[in-house]
Design an enzyme around this catalytic site. Structure first.
Site, PDB file in Angstrom:
ATOM      1  N   PRO A  32      50.852 -24.812 114.883  1.00  0.00           N
ATOM      2  CA  PRO A  32      50.184 -25.576 113.816  1.00  0.00           C
ATOM      3  C   PRO A  32      50.861 -25.319 112.467  1.00  0.00           C
ATOM      4  CG  PRO A  32      48.623 -24.158 115.016  1.00  0.00           C
ATOM      5  CD  PRO A  32      49.986 -23.809 115.498  1.00  0.00           C
ATOM      6  N   CYS A  34      50.341 -26.550 108.446  1.00  0.00           N
ATOM      7  CA  CYS A  34      49.708 -27.307 107.356  1.00  0.00           C
ATOM      8  C   CYS A  34      50.761 -28.103 106.597  1.00  0.00           C
ATOM      9  CB  CYS A  34      49.048 -26.344 106.364  1.00  0.00           C
ATOM     10  SG  CYS A  34      47.507 -25.713 106.979  1.00  0.00           S
ATOM     11  N   GLN A 108      44.182 -28.019 116.036  1.00  0.00           N
ATOM     12  CA  GLN A 108      43.600 -26.727 115.660  1.00  0.00           C
ATOM     13  C   GLN A 108      42.466 -26.979 114.669  1.00  0.00           C
ATOM     14  OE1 GLN A 108      45.592 -24.094 112.767  1.00  0.00           O
ATOM     15  NE2 GLN A 108      45.496 -22.476 114.305  1.00  0.00           N
ATOM     16  N   TYR A 195      40.903 -16.794 107.568  1.00  0.00           N
ATOM     17  CA  TYR A 195      39.969 -17.895 107.341  1.00  0.00           C
ATOM     18  C   TYR A 195      38.588 -17.508 107.879  1.00  0.00           C
ATOM     19  CZ  TYR A 195      44.223 -20.126 105.933  1.00  0.00           C
ATOM     20  OH  TYR A 195      45.396 -20.395 105.279  1.00  0.00           O
ATOM     21  N   ARG A 243      43.266 -19.103 118.357  1.00  0.00           N
ATOM     22  CA  ARG A 243      44.294 -18.329 117.645  1.00  0.00           C
ATOM     23  C   ARG A 243      43.618 -17.184 116.903  1.00  0.00           C
ATOM     24  NH1 ARG A 243      49.596 -19.883 114.003  1.00  0.00           N
ATOM     25  NH2 ARG A 243      50.507 -20.076 116.063  1.00  0.00           N
ATOM     26  N   ARG A 340      58.818 -22.588 111.941  1.00  0.00           N
ATOM     27  CA  ARG A 340      59.950 -22.843 111.038  1.00  0.00           C
ATOM     28  C   ARG A 340      61.222 -23.250 111.768  1.00  0.00           C
ATOM     29  NH1 ARG A 340      59.057 -17.244 108.223  1.00  0.00           N
ATOM     30  NH2 ARG A 340      58.599 -16.884 110.410  1.00  0.00           N
TER      31      ARG A 340
HETATM   32  C1  LIG Z   1      54.693 -24.875 107.011  1.00  0.00           C
HETATM   33  C2  LIG Z   1      53.795 -23.951 107.770  1.00  0.00           C
HETATM   34  C3  LIG Z   1      52.437 -24.232 107.892  1.00  0.00           C
HETATM   35  C4  LIG Z   1      51.595 -23.434 108.674  1.00  0.00           C
HETATM   36  N1  LIG Z   1      50.308 -23.809 108.877  1.00  0.00           N
HETATM   37  C5  LIG Z   1      49.566 -23.153 109.806  1.00  0.00           C
HETATM   38  C6  LIG Z   1      48.318 -23.665 110.231  1.00  0.00           C
HETATM   39  O1  LIG Z   1      47.896 -24.753 109.840  1.00  0.00           O
HETATM   40  N2  LIG Z   1      47.619 -22.940 111.130  1.00  0.00           N
HETATM   41  C7  LIG Z   1      48.089 -21.754 111.643  1.00  0.00           C
HETATM   42  O2  LIG Z   1      47.422 -21.134 112.464  1.00  0.00           O
HETATM   43  N3  LIG Z   1      49.280 -21.274 111.267  1.00  0.00           N
HETATM   44  C8  LIG Z   1      50.038 -21.951 110.410  1.00  0.00           C
HETATM   45  N4  LIG Z   1      51.287 -21.510 110.107  1.00  0.00           N
HETATM   46  C9  LIG Z   1      51.839 -20.363 110.838  1.00  0.00           C
HETATM   47  C10 LIG Z   1      52.671 -20.857 112.031  1.00  0.00           C
HETATM   48  O3  LIG Z   1      51.862 -21.566 112.961  1.00  0.00           O
HETATM   49  C11 LIG Z   1      53.387 -19.696 112.757  1.00  0.00           C
HETATM   50  O4  LIG Z   1      52.427 -18.883 113.366  1.00  0.00           O
HETATM   51  C12 LIG Z   1      54.247 -18.862 111.820  1.00  0.00           C
HETATM   52  O5  LIG Z   1      55.021 -19.677 110.959  1.00  0.00           O
HETATM   53  C13 LIG Z   1      55.194 -17.968 112.614  1.00  0.00           C
HETATM   54  O6  LIG Z   1      56.044 -18.724 113.433  1.00  0.00           O
HETATM   55  P1  LIG Z   1      57.612 -19.008 113.040  1.00  0.00           P
HETATM   56  O7  LIG Z   1      58.258 -17.656 112.842  1.00  0.00           O
HETATM   57  O8  LIG Z   1      58.156 -19.743 114.235  1.00  0.00           O
HETATM   58  O9  LIG Z   1      57.626 -19.832 111.797  1.00  0.00           O
HETATM   59  C14 LIG Z   1      52.129 -22.282 109.297  1.00  0.00           C
HETATM   60  C15 LIG Z   1      53.481 -21.964 109.113  1.00  0.00           C
HETATM   61  C16 LIG Z   1      54.310 -22.785 108.386  1.00  0.00           C
HETATM   62  C17 LIG Z   1      55.773 -22.435 108.271  1.00  0.00           C
END
Ligand SMILES: Cc1cc2nc3c(=O)[nH]c(=O)nc-3n(C[C@H](O)[C@H](O)[C@H](O)COP(=O)(O)O)c2cc1C
Length: 402
Positions: A32, A34, A108, A195, A243, A340
């Site tokens: 997920p 945002c 989510q 949250y 989560r 990312r």
């Molecule tokens: C742009 C962005 C928005 C995110 N929004 C959410 C979200 O809406 N809900 C959530 O549980 N985590 C959110 N995260 C966390 C990611 O889901 C993920 O757990 C975190 O970035 C680690 O993974 P990565 O190393 O592959 O980026 C967000 C991360 C990024 C980069």
């Protein structure tokens, strides 16, 4: 628990996974993310581009961003929500498109609690204040288990009474029903990242003395009731994920042992999978509490999967195909999620399939892309690229050179 079963020699990453009545084509999950691009909660063209492109890249499950079950449960005015029936058709458009690309659409659901009422990520989640009224963005008071703020915000959150608890539980129920109407196949409860649900779990933010506070049983109560409400509102043949923040991290009190207890309780209530993240209870909406090394949350997923005997997703710092495959082969998770890395490269699944030696790597993409890429691959071995004298002469003739 052992790793997911592997009866073919196909890499596990590209082995389908079945949870209840749902089968995802592979074990790559778009985490997920945002986007701060919603219009009064509803998705816009941005989400269609963003999620559509990710689905076309070949990920098996595509999660939309955290979606608020109540308008006041958003972090910002630009956050996604599913708090009105009118939202449903716009989400339906997204799920139809994601499914057409061969991926499973997932949502989510969450509630920001005391992390409400701020500007977007690009403005560092700066709290809204009276000056923002002129911009049409008056600040609002968040809800929380206790009237404690983690930042110097405009409003201290309001401590939830029993009516508030009932109202929010009902909002989760209705948003879950709407998610079904909107065509989602998986619904996930966001109980992580500081949250509302996490605020109840951690004694950092929960100072209640009633049945929703105190020891771990009391602090878990709101999370477990929410899980029950969602499970009840969701078809029996479709999965519900949750989560969690496996640890609060620096400045926190919630531990990995607590998460194992929570995961067992969630499983007992019909949650099918724990999506294992961490942090967020202190500081702003970023989660800096766990050192960001490669695969920084895989160990948490491993422990919860083994000790709670439940399916998990590992997420965080997963960037390489072999790394992802090794996590699955070692039985540290059932699926891997990425955020990312997929922004950087939406076609990561196709590249990963090639890297892992899958016979037809482009098949993970829709045929519109796949057949062009197969052509491109074949062309690499055509004589034109080998510089044969005949080809060279033909080219020169076309260029009019002597
Ligand atoms: C742009 C962005 C928005 C995110 N929004 C959410 C979200 O809406 N809900 C959530 O549980 N985590 C959110 N995260 C966390 C990611 O889901 C993920 O757990 C975190 O970035 C680690 O993974 P990565 O190393 O592959 O980026 C967000 C991360 C990024 C980069």
């Amino acid at each position: 628990m052992t790793g997911p079963s592997d009866t073919t020699n196909r890499p596990l990453l590209f082995t389908p996974v079945t949870i209840r009545g749902l089968t995802a084509p592979n074990r790559i999950v778009v985490a997920p993310m945002c986007q701060y691009h919603s219009d009064d909660g509803g998705p816009t063209d941005w989400q269609m581009m963003h999620l559509g492109r990710l689905a076309a890249g070949g990920s098996g499950i595509v999660f939309g961003e955290e979606t608020a079950v109540e308008a006041r449960g958003r972090k910002t005015y630009a956050c996604a929500g599913l708090y009105k029936d009118e939202h449903v058709p716009a989400y339906r458009r997204l799920t139809d498109f994601i499914r057409e690309q061969g991926a499973v659409p997932a949502i989510q659901l969450g509630h920001a609690g005391r992390k409400a009422s701020c500007h977007t990520a690009r403005e560092d989640w700066r709290p809204l204040h009276d000056g923002d009224v002129d911009e049409g963005m008056p600040p609002w008071q968040g809800l929380a288990p206790s009237a404690l703020d983690q930042l110097p915000r405009r409003f201290v959150p309001r401590e939830m009474d029993r009516d508030d608890i009932r109202t929010v539980l009902d909002a989760f129920r209705v948003a879950t029903l709407r998610s079904g109407e909107a065509g989602y196949d998986i619904v996930e409860l966001h109980a992580a990242h500081g949250y509302l649900i996490h605020q109840f779990l951690s004694s950092v933010s929960n100072h209640r003395t009633d049945a929703y506070g105190g020891d771990i049983q009391g602090r878990m109560r709101f999370a477990l009731e929410t899980a029950e409400v969602m499970r009840e509102a969701w078809p029996n043949d479709k999965p519900v994920f949750c989560r969690i923040s496996a640890v609060d991290g620096e400045g926190g009190t919630w531990t990995l042992d607590d998460s194992v207890i929570l995961a067992r309780e969630l499983k007992d209530r019909g949650m099918d999978l724990i999506d294992v993240s961490s942090g967020g209870i202190t500081g702003d909406s970023e989660m800096p509490q766990v050192p960001r090394v490669a695969g920084y949350q895989v160990g948490f997923s491993d422990r919860i999967r083994r000790d709670a005997d439940v399916m998990t997703i590992a997420v965080g710092g997963i960037t390489d195909a072999q790394q992802a495959e090794d996590i699955l082969q070692a039985g540290q998770a059932d699926l891997v999620a990425m955020a990312r890395e997929l922004i950087w490269n939406a076609d990561w699944p196709a590249h990963a399939a090639k890297q892992l030696g899958i016979e037809n790597p482009f098949d993970v993409m829709p045929e519109e892309y796949a057949f062009r890429l197969r052509q491109r691959e074949a062309q690499k071995t055509m004589p034109i690229n080998q510089g044969g004298a005949e080809t060279e002469a033909a080219m020169q003739a076309l260029l009019g050179e002597k």
